[in-house]
Design a protein around this motif. Structure first.
Motif, PDB file in Angstrom:
ATOM      1  N   GLU A   1       0.790  -1.397   0.041  1.00  0.00           N
ATOM      2  CA  GLU A   1       0.051  -0.118   0.089  1.00  0.00           C
ATOM      3  C   GLU A   1       0.768   1.133  -0.093  1.00  0.00           C
ATOM      4  O   GLU A   1       1.973   1.385   0.394  1.00  0.00           O
TER       5      GLU A   1
ATOM      6  N   GLN B   1       0.364   5.896   0.176  1.00  0.00           N
ATOM      7  CA  GLN B   1      -0.726   6.716  -0.076  1.00  0.00           C
ATOM      8  C   GLN B   1      -0.075   8.140  -0.457  1.00  0.00           C
ATOM      9  O   GLN B   1      -0.604   8.862  -1.459  1.00  0.00           O
TER      10      GLN B   1
ATOM     11  N   LYS C   1      -0.338   6.841  -9.605  1.00  0.00           N
ATOM     12  CA  LYS C   1      -1.847   7.460  -9.804  1.00  0.00           C
ATOM     13  C   LYS C   1      -2.811   6.482 -10.519  1.00  0.00           C
ATOM     14  O   LYS C   1      -3.990   6.331  -9.959  1.00  0.00           O
ATOM     15  N   GLU C   2      -2.046   5.551 -11.302  1.00  0.00           N
ATOM     16  CA  GLU C   2      -3.157   4.593 -11.928  1.00  0.00           C
ATOM     17  C   GLU C   2      -3.630   3.598 -10.855  1.00  0.00           C
ATOM     18  O   GLU C   2      -4.656   3.055 -10.843  1.00  0.00           O
ATOM     19  N   ILE C   3      -2.441   3.111 -10.144  1.00  0.00           N
ATOM     20  CA  ILE C   3      -2.696   2.014  -9.294  1.00  0.00           C
ATOM     21  C   ILE C   3      -3.612   2.735  -7.981  1.00  0.00           C
ATOM     22  O   ILE C   3      -4.519   1.883  -7.621  1.00  0.00           O
ATOM     23  N   ASN C   4      -3.454   4.062  -7.613  1.00  0.00           N
ATOM     24  CA  ASN C   4      -4.037   4.169  -6.575  1.00  0.00           C
ATOM     25  C   ASN C   4      -4.520   5.746  -6.951  1.00  0.00           C
ATOM     26  O   ASN C   4      -3.643   6.597  -6.466  1.00  0.00           O
TER      27      ASN C   4
ATOM     28  N   GLU D   1      -6.076   7.749  -5.387  1.00  0.00           N
ATOM     29  CA  GLU D   1      -6.376   8.622  -4.306  1.00  0.00           C
ATOM     30  C   GLU D   1      -5.082   9.163  -3.699  1.00  0.00           C
ATOM     31  O   GLU D   1      -4.834   9.972  -2.970  1.00  0.00           O
ATOM     32  N   ALA D   2      -3.835   8.309  -4.043  1.00  0.00           N
ATOM     33  CA  ALA D   2      -2.640   8.755  -3.737  1.00  0.00           C
ATOM     34  C   ALA D   2      -1.983  10.006  -4.091  1.00  0.00           C
ATOM     35  O   ALA D   2      -2.456  10.629  -5.247  1.00  0.00           O
TER      36      ALA D   2
END
Lengths: 145, 566
Positions: free
Chosen positions: B287, B289, B323-326, B328-329
């Motif tokens: 994970e 963020q 950004k593609e994976i998360n 919200e990051a």
């Protein structure tokens, strides 16, 4: 008497540089391409390897009255012909002693290593040698003879 | 021999020479030098007009020596020699004088002295020219095989190109697997694809090619010889294998710097871009963020001044992927300057910005600071454009580090007698005119071992090196510059000093078979082995050995000309 005359006119030494084709000559080319400004006293003769320059020729140049002679080759271990510059280095030691013996300041002969990538070093070597020869003054060996 | 009739051509090179050296004055001076029957100035001697002017003058003035005073023989000698040959003059009756690199360009503020120096250089060239002799070039056979060192994308492209032209190729790779740096990447910019597709197709073609002989894992242990005729020995998994090739292509790639900066190696959540790609590839990232990336880590600094060219795009690629994976990051890229040259790269950068990646410019005098004890918690950065300090929360810090030269470049450079330049990368013969060749004939270079290159550039350079290498292979013969040694058996005393100093074993003591000298022990030069260094000529105690084009008389005449003696 002679001396006072010489003090008045600025001494412009004439220096010869034998440059090997692969490193030093290429380094000199690079210095030019990089527009490194340097004294105008040095004239280059291209040879394929610094090891092509026989000591007799260096002595002849100095005996003719040139104020300094440089031999510029590849760094030890980087000779295009494997070991030419090692021969040059060995000869240089003997030559310096011989010059001293016959009454020519050994500092008038300079052996330096300049790689094809060292344009800045070429220009530094030209400056240093010119300064060194200027400090020594004109080559008076011819007059002595 | 006919009396020398020397023609001299002095080049303005536009304003490069003419703007500093008083060329007309040098021409007038040259006219009065011994044996000079013609002297002229050219705007560009290397132009169509200049070349035809040389050819015309050779006929018009019955010239038997030509001197050109212009730039450097290292780039332009072949051109002027060919011009002489075209006009029926032996090309070795040509002499080059360098008044640009060695004069006008380095004495730009001293026109008077530059002009005086140019005159002297011309005088020396003319003095040598009078002693030039016609020479015949020696032809030697080219063994129709190539060695490519490096099984990365550049090396494989080169090997395939040559093999597809029908030449036998020895491909030497030090790792047990083909693919090089590409094997370690997760995605390729700008197409955002898994590189394995690309690698697999190339590897399959290489492995299945009947003309390619793979040596893997293997390293080159020894190389000797010359263009057309190299003897190679490789260590292939502990076993020594020898073979013969006519040409060599160096495509050994580069390595990624592991920095000692930003607490890399100390805190667990500090990675290089390459580490990040590895984790993404292995699905081991976990994970995140708040991602911060720092560019130019260990690059463009005094001890490593160059731009590695591929890292900006790598950072943009991976930032966008984060950004593609998360989505919200929060993803920040801290940069000094962004190198997104060309159409697609700039678009790729814009896309990343639109996807929400934030780019912040920092200055090297005020670099980002890593905050955290066990792991990175935040990164403080002075935003140059906003003129304020920011503290960015961070749970993943990624450093873009440059490609640096391989550690074994020096060893290879010594073995092949090819130069390495700034930063330990291999140095090509000429940055513009001969970008994929070494100064040493028959050895070529491509890919990141020469300078950091991306995949497309590596492939292009691999192809380029292969097409250069194919020229001698296709022709089957190469001409060797006629600067080899000669022995005058009448003067030779058979002392063998020349044979002793020859690095190429090109000189042997033999019983002479020449009429009148039968049985006399004299030195004999094997022209095929002679590389034209002239060591033997300098070592010969009585002048029996001479180097063509650099004879004692020629060199002495230059020294005498400079010192005002005859």
């Amino acid at each position: 008497m002679q001396d006072t005359k010489e003090v008045k006119t600025e001494f412009k030494p004439k220096i010869l540089a034998f440059c090997c084709n692969w490193c030093a000559y290429a380094g000199a080319d690079l210095a030019g391409v990089s527009r490194f400004q340097m004294p105008t006293n040095v004239r280059v003769i291209r040879v394929m390897c610094s090891g092509r320059v026989p000591p007799e020729l260096i002595i002849r140049a100095l005996a003719n009255g040139l104020d300094g002679v440089m031999v510029l080759g590849c760094h030890p271990g980087e000779c295009h012909y494997s070991e030419g510059n090692y021969l040059t280095r060995r000869r240089a030691h003997v030559l310096k002693r011989l010059l001293d013996y016959i009454g020519i300041e050994p500092e008038r002969f300079q052996l330096r290593w300049v790689s094809a990538a060292e344009g800045a070093k070429f220009s530094a070597v030209v400056k240093e040698t010119t300064d060194k020869i200027k400090a020594l003054g004109p080559n008076k060996w011819v007059d002595k003879k | 021999m006919a009396a020398p009739r020397i023609g001299i051509f002095i080049c303005h090179c536009g304003t490069n020479i003419g703007g500093i050296v008083d060329v007309p004055q040098v021409v007038e001076y040259a006219k009065n030098l011994p044996y000079v029957v013609h002297a002229e100035a050219n705007m560009y001697t290397c132009s169509e007009e200049g070349i035809s002017s040389i050819k015309h003058a050779i006929k018009e003035y019955d010239l038997n020596r030509v001197v050109v005073a212009s730039c450097t023989p290292r780039t332009h000698q072949p051109l002027f020699r060919n011009a002489c040959a075209d006009a029926g003059l032996n090309p070795y009756l040509f002499e080059f004088v360098n008044i640009r690199e060695h004069c006008s360009w380095i004495h730009m503020k001293n026109r008077r002295e530059a002009t005086e120096k140019a005159k002297e250089l011309v005088k020396m060239g003319v003095a040598k020219a009078r002693w030039l002799d016609a020479q015949e070039e020696f032809e030697s056979d080219v063994y129709p095989a190539a060695m490519v060192i490096g099984g990365g994308v550049a090396g494989m492209s080169a090997a395939l190109n040559l093999a597809n032209q029908g030449f036998e190729v020895h491909l030497v790779e030090k790792e047990p697997e083909l693919g090089g740096r590409l094997l370690k990447l997760n995605r390729i910019f700008t197409i955002n694809k898994d590189p394995s597709e690309l690698v697999e197709s190339i590897v399959k073609a290489v492995e299945g090619h009947s003309k390619i002989r793979l040596h893997m894992p293997a390293v080159v242990k020894a190389a000797s010889g010359y263009i057309g005729n190299f003897d190679i020995s490789v260590d292939e998994g502990g076993k020594e294998v020898s073979f013969k090739v006519g040409v060599i292509i160096v495509a050994t790639g580069a390595q990624v710097l592991k920095p000692e900066l930003y607490r890399y190696g100390e805190l667990a959540n500090v990675l290089t871009q390459l580490d990040l790609e590895q984790r993404l590839k292995d699905s081991e990232l976990g994970e995140f963020q708040n991602v911060v990336m720092i560019n130019c880590v260990g690059a463009r600094i005094p001890e490593r001044p160059y731009c590695s060219r591929v890292c900006c795009m790598t950072a943009i690629k991976n930032a966008a992927l984060m950004k593609e994976i998360n989505p919200e990051a929060k993803v920040y890229v801290l940069y000094r300057d962004l190198m997104t040259y060309g159409v697609e790269f700039e678009e790729y950068y814009r896309d990343a910005k639109e996807a929400g990646v934030r780019f912040i410019r920092y200055t090297p005098s005020n670099p980002p600071q890593v905050i955290g004890t066990e792991k990175v918690e935040s990164v403080k950065v002075y935003d140059e454009l906003m003129d304020m300090e920011l503290e960015l929360p961070c749970d993943l810090l990624v450093l873009a580090t440059p490609l640096i030269a391989n550690d074994d470049n020096e060893e290879l450079s010594r073995m092949l007698k090819v130069p390495i330049g700034d930063g330990g990368f291999f140095l090509e013969a000429h940055v513009k005119l001969r970008p994929v060749e070494f100064a040493m004939d028959g050895i070529y270079v491509g890919g990141s071992c020469r300078w950091p290159a991306d995949i497309r550039e590596s492939i292009a350079q691999g192809y380029a090196a292969a097409s250069e290498a194919a020229i001698p292979l296709r022709q089957g013969k190469v001409k060797v510059e006629a600067i080899t040694a000669t022995v005058d058996p009448k003067i030779c005393k058979g002392c063998g000093t020349c044979a002793l100093v020859c690095p190429f074993d090109a000189i042997e003591l033999k019983e002479s078979e020449i009429r009148g000298l039968e049985g006399k022990i004299v030195s004999e030069v094997n022209t095929a082995l002679c590389k034209g260094c002239g060591l033997c000529a300098a070592a010969c105690p009585n002048g029996a050995v001479q180097q063509r084009g650099f004879t004692d008389t020629q060199l002495l005449s230059m020294v005498n000309a400079l010192s005002g003696k005859r």
